[in-house]
Design a protein around this motif. Sequence first.
Motif, PDB file in Angstrom:
ATOM      1  N   THR A  54      72.728  -0.500  -9.553  1.00  0.00           N
ATOM      2  CA  THR A  54      72.388   1.028  -9.934  1.00  0.00           C
ATOM      3  C   THR A  54      72.980   1.339 -11.141  1.00  0.00           C
ATOM      4  OG1 THR A  54      73.736   1.953  -8.629  1.00  0.00           O
ATOM      5  CG2 THR A  54      71.867   1.796  -7.490  1.00  0.00           C
ATOM      6  N   THR A  55      72.540   2.448 -11.635  1.00  0.00           N
ATOM      7  CA  THR A  55      73.269   2.942 -12.938  1.00  0.00           C
ATOM      8  C   THR A  55      74.338   3.806 -12.858  1.00  0.00           C
ATOM      9  OG1 THR A  55      71.556   4.764 -13.055  1.00  0.00           O
ATOM     10  CG2 THR A  55      71.133   2.994 -14.445  1.00  0.00           C
ATOM     11  N   LYS A  56      74.753   4.278 -11.495  1.00  0.00           N
ATOM     12  CA  LYS A  56      75.809   4.712 -11.166  1.00  0.00           C
ATOM     13  C   LYS A  56      76.388   4.279  -9.776  1.00  0.00           C
ATOM     14  CE  LYS A  56      76.507   8.260 -14.290  1.00  0.00           C
ATOM     15  NZ  LYS A  56      76.305   9.871 -14.095  1.00  0.00           N
ATOM     16  N   ASN A  57      77.753   4.701  -9.557  1.00  0.00           N
ATOM     17  CA  ASN A  57      78.160   4.252  -8.233  1.00  0.00           C
ATOM     18  C   ASN A  57      77.511   4.789  -6.994  1.00  0.00           C
ATOM     19  OD1 ASN A  57      80.507   2.871  -9.434  1.00  0.00           O
ATOM     20  ND2 ASN A  57      81.743   4.723  -9.401  1.00  0.00           N
ATOM     21  N   ILE A  58      77.126   3.797  -6.329  1.00  0.00           N
ATOM     22  CA  ILE A  58      76.551   3.999  -5.009  1.00  0.00           C
ATOM     23  C   ILE A  58      77.293   5.000  -3.760  1.00  0.00           C
ATOM     24  CG2 ILE A  58      75.380   2.813  -2.766  1.00  0.00           C
ATOM     25  CD1 ILE A  58      74.888   0.589  -4.519  1.00  0.00           C
ATOM     26  N   ASP A  74      72.482   6.441  -5.804  1.00  0.00           N
ATOM     27  CA  ASP A  74      73.875   6.473  -6.447  1.00  0.00           C
ATOM     28  C   ASP A  74      74.136   7.972  -6.599  1.00  0.00           C
ATOM     29  OD1 ASP A  74      72.158   7.719  -8.666  1.00  0.00           O
ATOM     30  OD2 ASP A  74      72.218   5.802  -9.842  1.00  0.00           O
ATOM     31  N   GLU A  75      75.180   8.309  -7.371  1.00  0.00           N
ATOM     32  CA  GLU A  75      75.915   9.403  -7.536  1.00  0.00           C
ATOM     33  C   GLU A  75      74.744  10.837  -8.039  1.00  0.00           C
ATOM     34  OE1 GLU A  75      79.051   8.630 -10.272  1.00  0.00           O
ATOM     35  OE2 GLU A  75      80.480   8.014  -8.418  1.00  0.00           O
ATOM     36  N   ASP A  76      73.918  10.225  -8.888  1.00  0.00           N
ATOM     37  CA  ASP A  76      72.932  11.198  -9.401  1.00  0.00           C
ATOM     38  C   ASP A  76      71.759  11.350  -8.653  1.00  0.00           C
ATOM     39  OD1 ASP A  76      74.583  11.315 -11.615  1.00  0.00           O
ATOM     40  OD2 ASP A  76      73.518  10.345 -13.248  1.00  0.00           O
ATOM     41  N   GLY A  77      71.664  10.688  -7.640  1.00  0.00           N
ATOM     42  CA  GLY A  77      70.341  10.679  -6.920  1.00  0.00           C
ATOM     43  C   GLY A  77      69.142   9.706  -7.103  1.00  0.00           C
ATOM     44  N   ALA A  78      69.696   8.821  -8.021  1.00  0.00           N
ATOM     45  CA  ALA A  78      68.362   7.655  -8.231  1.00  0.00           C
ATOM     46  C   ALA A  78      68.393   6.736  -7.165  1.00  0.00           C
ATOM     47  CB  ALA A  78      68.920   6.973  -9.535  1.00  0.00           C
TER      48      ALA A  78
END
Length: 908
Positions: A54-58, A74-78
């Motif tokens: 993912t693009t940020k930490n899970i 991930d942290e942003d909700g993706a």
Amino acid sequence: MKFAYRFSNLLGAVYRQGNLSFSKDGNAVISPVGNRVSVFDLKNNTSETLPVSTTKNITCVGLSPDGNIAVVVDEDGAAMLVSLITRATLHHFHFHKPVSSIRFSPDGRKFVVTKENVALMYHAPGKQREFNAFVLDKSYYGPYDETTCIDWTDDSKCFVVGSKDMSTWVFGAERWANLIYYSLGGHKDVIVGCFFEKDSLDLYTVSQDGTLCVWESDTELDGLVLKKSQDKPKPPGPGEEEESEEERNEGEVIRGKAGAPKEKNTNNVRYKHFFNKEGDFNNLTAAAYHKPTHILVTGFASGIFHLHELPEFNLIHSLSISDQRISSVAINSSGDWISFGCSGMGQLLVWEWQSESYVFKQQGHFNNMASLAYSPDGQYIVTGGDDGKVKVWNTNSGLCFVTFTEHTSSVTKVTFTSSGFVIVSASLDGTVRAFDLHRYRNFRTFTSPRPAQFSSLAVDVSGELVSAGAQDSFEIFLWSMQTGRLLEVLGGHEGPVSCLCFSPVQSILASASWDRTIRLWDMLDSWQVKETLPLSSDGLSVTYRPDGQELAVATLNGEISFWNPQTATQTGSVAGRHDLETGRKETDKITAKQSAKGKSFTSLCYSADGESVLAGGQSKFVCIYNVKEQMLMKKFEISCNLSFDAMEEFLDRRKMTEFGSLALVDEGAGDGDGVNISLPGVRRGDMSSRHFKPEIRVSSLRFSPTGRSWAATTTEGLLVYSLDGSLVFDPYDLDLDVTPASIRKQLRLQEWAPAIVLAFRLNEKALKQEVLETVPHEQIPVVCGSLPDIYVEKLLGFLAASLEKSGHLQFYMTWVQSLLMLHGQKLKNRSGAILPTLQALQKSIQRHFDNLSKLCDFNMFNIRYAAALSKQRGLKRAAEEDKGGEEEEEDEELTCGGGAEEAEFEPK
């Protein structure tokens, strides 16, 4: 050399944050590690990192009940929909806000996601073909603060949501007439876990202050009644719309006052409190409940966990497993194993509570990894970190099997000796230590006359000489491995010694320094300086080619220069500064293009065949250069995780204000692991703890001696990249006649050698395997003798790769033996070129040897035990027979004596 390397495994980190999950059979733990997901097989003791990121930490992983798919957020909700069977990403989706938890219903048809104060119910993907895998079914509004946890009833009719506003909400998954929603209070702190009882609406809720509440329902699950169809025209849509306006009508009545729906709702709840007065119970951080066995597991910020039996709340077990907070708890399907994740130390533990033993215990470096080295057979990797630990990892299983903790400061360099059984490490604590892999002990400690911080290390080919360079005194120290004594202190450098490397073929030590020189020291001639090579800038890294005929040096100006150590002349150079492509940190005042002028490669490594050089530094890229052509062959992006600093070339202008970047504002955290600034004068948590973004960088690179993989220690962990033959169609000497049909025709004609040659010309793995396994066992020596020389090496390489995974051990060993016996002399003449192949072969054979040795030992012990047991039983049976014979004789005597009178005296 073909650069078909792809990401293979992530070592050095086993857990970072997020929730742990067990697989359907309960034999594997699925753990989020940064922006990747690792699967730890507890039965086979192996680990695998999925090739998705993912693009940020899970932050949370939701696993479907059948164990086939997972939703990773991930942290942003993706979110990503990942297939655990094919290991592929099936769908991307964005929730637009951070997600706190996600749970699939037991029947696998729905899943609920909680974000902010809303619970969103989606149709589970994969049940039928759809264009959009995430179809919103209903939105549930109720809690006033962020939601924290979810649980479903066993029949998927209802689910419960816990919140930070200390309330718990029960919602119906369908439109039940007697249960639309129910709000439960009674707690004085954040809800950590809420669990339904098995086949019931009875509830258990656990809060952060260690309070457990039992909620008993007067309605069974069978008593839930669907709302009649005439009540349904009120909402504007049937419920399958992606817009949540229709669901808001249901959410609007969920506002805490249960006055209106009380008439319809027959679910009257009464509850009991269990207060725990002990100090350990203050900060409960994680909870899990196993419904069939009624076992509640609770983890605390102090690293203690408790096992209770519900509803009586009997304490079964209590243990301290860490000195850090337990972030996540999960129980497997059978209820035997409990997994714990501690994000502070990067620990992952699996505990079998009935036998009170560890099934699995792994911990990565909880600080940056500074160095790595492969063992000579490529089977092990040793890493050293800033936490002062030296860890040894098995490349086949991906797990750490020994940790040495003798160093008291950061470990700067680690290396194996040529035997492969001794590890040497250098540290900033002023010691160089040697560890034995047979007895797992520190058997030598080398020190300098005056305290020095060692930043570089090298061991010669014989394993007798150990050298270390100091970064404060500019000297190189030489010790004897046998005696442990200091042999010599080499002076002459006018700056810190940044790197040391012994020649693989001679007793010559190359040292790189910040004084812009490379010095070659002759170990046989009184440790004199043989040559001094002038550099254009400060020397950062130096390495020898595997045949010892070339030297590669990385300097501060971003160049890689190549030298002939015999003639002391430069043979070429590569300007690699622009290939690094560094990013801009959030605190940088200058652009990435400007800051790149100060970046350089800090780690160098030759490939196993010596044709290319691997280079990495303060960047997210690792570059492979062809030495002969002096050009860039390929760049690997080691991470796409935007949770790290210096990942992007440009700063996000949306975060820039007149007061500076919003990204630099430390907001703190209210979940117990940071500073919670809630009210003036209220201090809570560790006031010194701060959230920061680590900078992406590559600290060390090494190629495996087998040539089939390479590894890099990075901010993300220890990344291993392996050759994947299935990705590349690479024919050799291809012709129109070389087809699978013509190869199989040769097999039918029993022309074995031509069939093998054609198969290797087409170079399809499955076809090569089919041809080899069709050859009769007795024909193998004849076929090996008639093979052309060029195909002998190719066949040997294929056998080395096949032997590692194949079960046809004797068959492939016969091939190897015949090839080496018949072509041994010719292969010996080209030993330098085929060395990686032979090392891969040795690694495969050694692995099978170890497995068979363990199996034989196990069988021997079992046979001995069975023999001893049968012997013991035989003796016991003989004793019983003797005793039985004596009793029979006594009975006969009594019978002959006639009587009652003698029988009276029998007890005496």
